[in-house]
Enzyme design. Structure first.
Site, short mmCIF file in Angstrom:
data_model
loop_
_atom_site.label_atom_id
_atom_site.label_comp_id
_atom_site.label_asym_id
_atom_site.label_seq_id
_atom_site.Cartn_x
_atom_site.Cartn_y
_atom_site.Cartn_z
N ASN A 106 -16.21 28.62 39.63
CA ASN A 106 -16.43 28.83 41.06
C ASN A 106 -15.15 28.85 41.88
O ASN A 106 -15.18 28.71 43.09
CB ASN A 106 -17.37 27.75 41.61
CG ASN A 106 -18.68 27.72 40.87
OD1 ASN A 106 -18.94 26.80 40.11
ND2 ASN A 106 -19.48 28.76 41.05
N ILE A 114 -12.76 28.72 47.02
CA ILE A 114 -13.80 27.95 46.34
C ILE A 114 -15.16 28.45 46.78
O ILE A 114 -15.39 28.70 47.97
CB ILE A 114 -13.68 26.46 46.68
CG1 ILE A 114 -12.30 25.93 46.30
CG2 ILE A 114 -14.75 25.66 45.96
CD1 ILE A 114 -11.94 24.65 46.98
N CYS A 115 -16.05 28.57 45.82
CA CYS A 115 -17.41 28.95 46.15
C CYS A 115 -18.28 27.71 46.03
O CYS A 115 -18.63 27.28 44.95
CB CYS A 115 -17.90 30.03 45.19
SG CYS A 115 -19.60 30.51 45.49
N LEU A 116 -18.52 27.08 47.16
CA LEU A 116 -19.34 25.86 47.17
C LEU A 116 -20.22 25.93 48.41
O LEU A 116 -19.74 26.15 49.52
CB LEU A 116 -18.42 24.63 47.22
CG LEU A 116 -19.10 23.26 47.24
CD1 LEU A 116 -19.92 23.04 45.97
CD2 LEU A 116 -18.08 22.15 47.39
#
Lengths: 179, 576
Positions: A106, A114-116
């Protein structure tokens, strides 16, 4: 701290639309909130996470350090991140990037993005630097392979040997160079 | 006269000088009680002038002519007289100041001499030297240094009203005092007129006035005068400010004083047993005038707590009969200096009393929670033993211990948890500590010692091999314990003195430093290595940070010795 944040934050459901309409607070209250968060973070001594403003002149740019959780493939590695707070924080999520290249499903290996979910559409004002850092730390051990930013890493996740090789190929240990 | 006078004039003059010196040293040394200058002048007129007539005014036809002829030499002699006295007093200045105010006359003499003879620099130098040698060393009591400082202020104001001398002399003393850890405490103690110290630094007759702040010079003032010409560049034209302002100005801020004042007040309030707080109230009122109303608001709350707790106590007592032996002092935690906490768990009847009282309290004040500090206070109890009744007024720890012993004979109705099988007459120290909670072994032994002294307990060695020490309750008095009684009063008092319940300002500082350390740790973790001044500026993120960079340096140095940080080329980093 809980009281402070919950007092500041509207109920979680439907916050987005309700809050974005309100004019952003005076900068003074944002600095105050950030100072409070810094104090809480300093005194909490959560293992493996830490952050501090980059310079005394600007409370909106922080540098953070995340250590890989002990039982994960990232154990023993430390990652530097940059945190940049918007002027209407905490109604908008801070922008967080990995400065140390992090090979993770991610995380964008080049840009550090960041993919959150809680950093994007699930953000709420009840979150704080501390909770975000804790989320990031646990994200290291439990990636969300369904929406990868780094498809190669996602593909390799189930073969730890190969993943570790790739991880170490990209990883650079922290130096003491003054940020 | 063969022209010999001219030839030997210097010789004659030096004989005169020596004569004057001998006279001054012989009659004036260590005589500070009376003015000697007039006496010396009279002597000059009677004896020296007559003698001088011979060589210097031989051919004079009249008195007036003689006067003219002797004018030059006469003024030289007069000057020499003043100079000799001035030198003498300069050498004696330290003792003169010690003797103040009895040495007032000597100071006036000195003042007059200094007007004739320009020896101000010598005086300053001598006094600084004496102070360094005799006053500012570790052997001197802080109180003595302060007393001498105050005397110095008073003395030099007599000698030199504008205060230039004082400023120059006082500087080293002030700097030294600033480094002493107990200076503030001493000043504060004397401000509130600590009873036992006797002579207070502050003159009773001096009017109480607000602290004076150094103010900018008012050039529009018609009485304005320029600074004296020997004033240093940083000389502050101290308006004749009062002693207390001068003492307080040793430190940059009066906050330190107010904080120390709170600690002192807390100690004194808690020590008051008869409920008479008039003295403290009076002190606070006096200090309010000096430090201002706002600064002492906290002290005001503390005083009100004392009266409030009596009121609350009266109310609780009226609600229930069961707690009439307990009278707690209820204080507001936020307004009192940090009290030492303790985890003593009071056993048996004390515990029951506490619970009962707390319940009554919470019905009276539902929004407040009572948190007990059982280790502070006193317990008056009567122990009913088989053959005698012992009455004692002891600290709580002692009471807790004797309660545990109480299973069979002592006054406790429900003591020992009702476990009949265990032998509640004998206890080991460790067992007692385990029941009461965290107390240090030495404190426990001291508490037991009190009862041994009272002849209630007896220390015994059980079993030869492991030499375990047990304490046994003496239901019946044993022979030979009379001797122990003599020490009772003393040891009980000692035990009490040992328990200084307040964290000193120093301890509180250490506590603060711990917070700052967290911040330092945080910034070094994330920003890598940093120079000291950068750490200093970054620490402004820590709330209430007010240390100087020197203090920070000393702190970092201490951390380095602990191995927490490392330094290279002025860059600090975490020592991992």
């Amino acid at each position: 701290m809980d009281q402070i944040t919950s007092a500041l934050a509207p109920p979680r459901t439907g916050t987005k639309s309700a809050v974005s309409g309100t004019p952003s607070d005076a900068p003074g209250s944002v600095t105050k909130r950030l100072s409070n968060e810094l104090m809480t973070l300093m005194m909490s001594s959560s293992p493996g996470i830490s952050a501090f403003p980059k310079s005394d002149a600007n409370l909106f740019e922080w540098v953070g350090t995340i250590e890989g959780p002990a039982t994960t493939i990232y154990a023993g590695l430390a990652f530097r991140i940059s945190i940049s707070f918007p002027s209407n924080y905490p109604y908008t999520a801070p922008t967080i990037k990995f400065e140390t290249p992090c090979y993770h499903p991610n995380v964008d290996i080049l840009g550090g993005a960041i993919c959150l979910d809680i950093l994007q559409d699930k953000w709420s004002a009840v979150y704080s630097v501390q909770t975000v850092l804790l989320s990031l730390q646990s994200l290291l051990g439990e990636p969300n392979n369904a929406s990868p930013l780094n498809p190669d890493a996602a593909a390799l996740w189930n073969s730890p040997e190969a993943f570790k090789t790739q991880l170490m190929k990209h990883y650079r240990p922290l130096t003491d160079a003054t940020a | 006269m063969l022209g010999l006078i001219e030839r030997y004039e210097t010789l004659i003059a030096s004989v005169g000088y020596e004569c004057i010196e001998a006279r001054v040293l012989g009659t004036c040394a260590a005589r500070w009680g009376a003015s000697v200058l007039g006496e010396l002048r009279a002597w000059m007129a009677d004896r020296v002038v007559l003698w001088m007539m011979l060589p210097f005014a031989r051919g004079a036809a009249s008195v007036d002519e003689a006067k003219v002829m002797m004018q030059g030499v006469g003024s030289r002699y007069d000057f020499h007289l003043h100079k000799t006295l001035c030198d003498l007093r300069t050498q004696e200045i330290f003792d003169i100041i010690v003797d103040f105010p009895d040495s007032n006359a000597a100071l006036l003499d000195l003042k007059e001499c200094l007007q004739r003879v320009d020896q101000r620099a010598e005086l300053v130098q001598a006094l600084r030297k004496f102070n360094k040698k005799r006053l500012l060393h570790p052997g001197a009591d802080t109180k003595d240094i302060l007393t001498q400082y105050v005397s110095t202020i008073k003395c030099l104001r007599i000698v030199d009203p504008p205060g230039v001398l004082l400023f120059k002399v006082a500087d080293p003393i002030r700097r030294y005092l600033r480094d002493r850890p107990d200076t503030i405490r001493c000043i504060v103690a004397s401000l509130v007129g600590d009873g036992e110290s006797g002579d207070s630094l502050v003159d009773e007759s001096e009017p109480i006035q607000p602290l004076q702040q150094p103010e900018a010079e008012n050039y529009a003032d018609p009485d304005w005068t320029p600074e004296p010409n020997d004033a240093g560049p940083d000389f502050r034209a101290g308006k004749a400010s009062d002693i207390v302002s001068t003492l307080v100005s040793i430190y940059d801020s009066k906050d330190l004083f107010v904080r120390e004042l709170q600690v002192l007040l807390a100690q004194r309030l808690l020590a008051v047993r008869d409920g008479n707080f008039d003295r403290e109230r009076r002190n606070i009122e006096i200090l309010k005038i000096r430090f201002g109303e706002a600064a002492l608001q906290v002290c005001e709350v503390m005083l009100r707590d004392m009266t409030d707790s009596r009121r609350i106590d009266a109310h609780v007592q009226s609600q229930t009969e069961d707690v009439n032996v307990m009278h707690p002092t209820i204080i507001s935690r936020h307004f009192w200096p940090a009290l030492e906490t303790s985890d003593i768990v009071m056993p048996g009847q004390f515990q029951a009393l506490q619970t009962l009282y707390a319940r009554q309290f919470s019905t009276f004040k539902p929004d407040k929670v009572l948190r007990w500090l059982p280790h502070l206070g006193r317990v008056s109890l009567a122990l009913e033993l088989d053959d005698r009744t012992v009455e004692a007024d002891v600290p709580p720890l002692e009471a807790a211990f004797i309660e545990l012993f109480g299973g069979a004979g002592a006054g406790g109705e429900e003591a020992g948890g009702g476990d009949a099988k265990t032998d509640t007459d004998t206890w080991t120290v460790d067992a007692l500590i385990a029941r009461v909670g965290s107390v240090s072994r030495s404190a426990a032994l001291k508490a037991l010692g009190t009862w041994v002294d009272l002849g209630v307990l007896k220390e015994e060695h059980r079993g030869g091999e492991d030499g375990e020490t047990v304490f046994r309750l003496l239901h019946v008095r044993e022979e030979g314990d009379e001797a122990g009684r003599v020490h009772v009063g003393k040891s009980a008092r000692e035990a009490e003195e040992e328990l200084a319940p307040m964290m000193s300002a120093q301890q509180q500082q250490a506590e603060q430093m711990r917070v700052y350390w967290k911040f330092i740790e945080g910034m070094l973790t994330n920003l890598g290595q940093l120079p000291l001044d950068r750490i200093q500026t970054m620490l402004k993120f820590a709330p209430g940070y007010d240390r100087s960079v020197e203090q920070l340096g000393a702190f970092m140095e201490a951390a380095r010795r602990e191995g927490l940080v490392a330094v290279r080329d002025g860059m600090w980093k975490l020592g991992r």
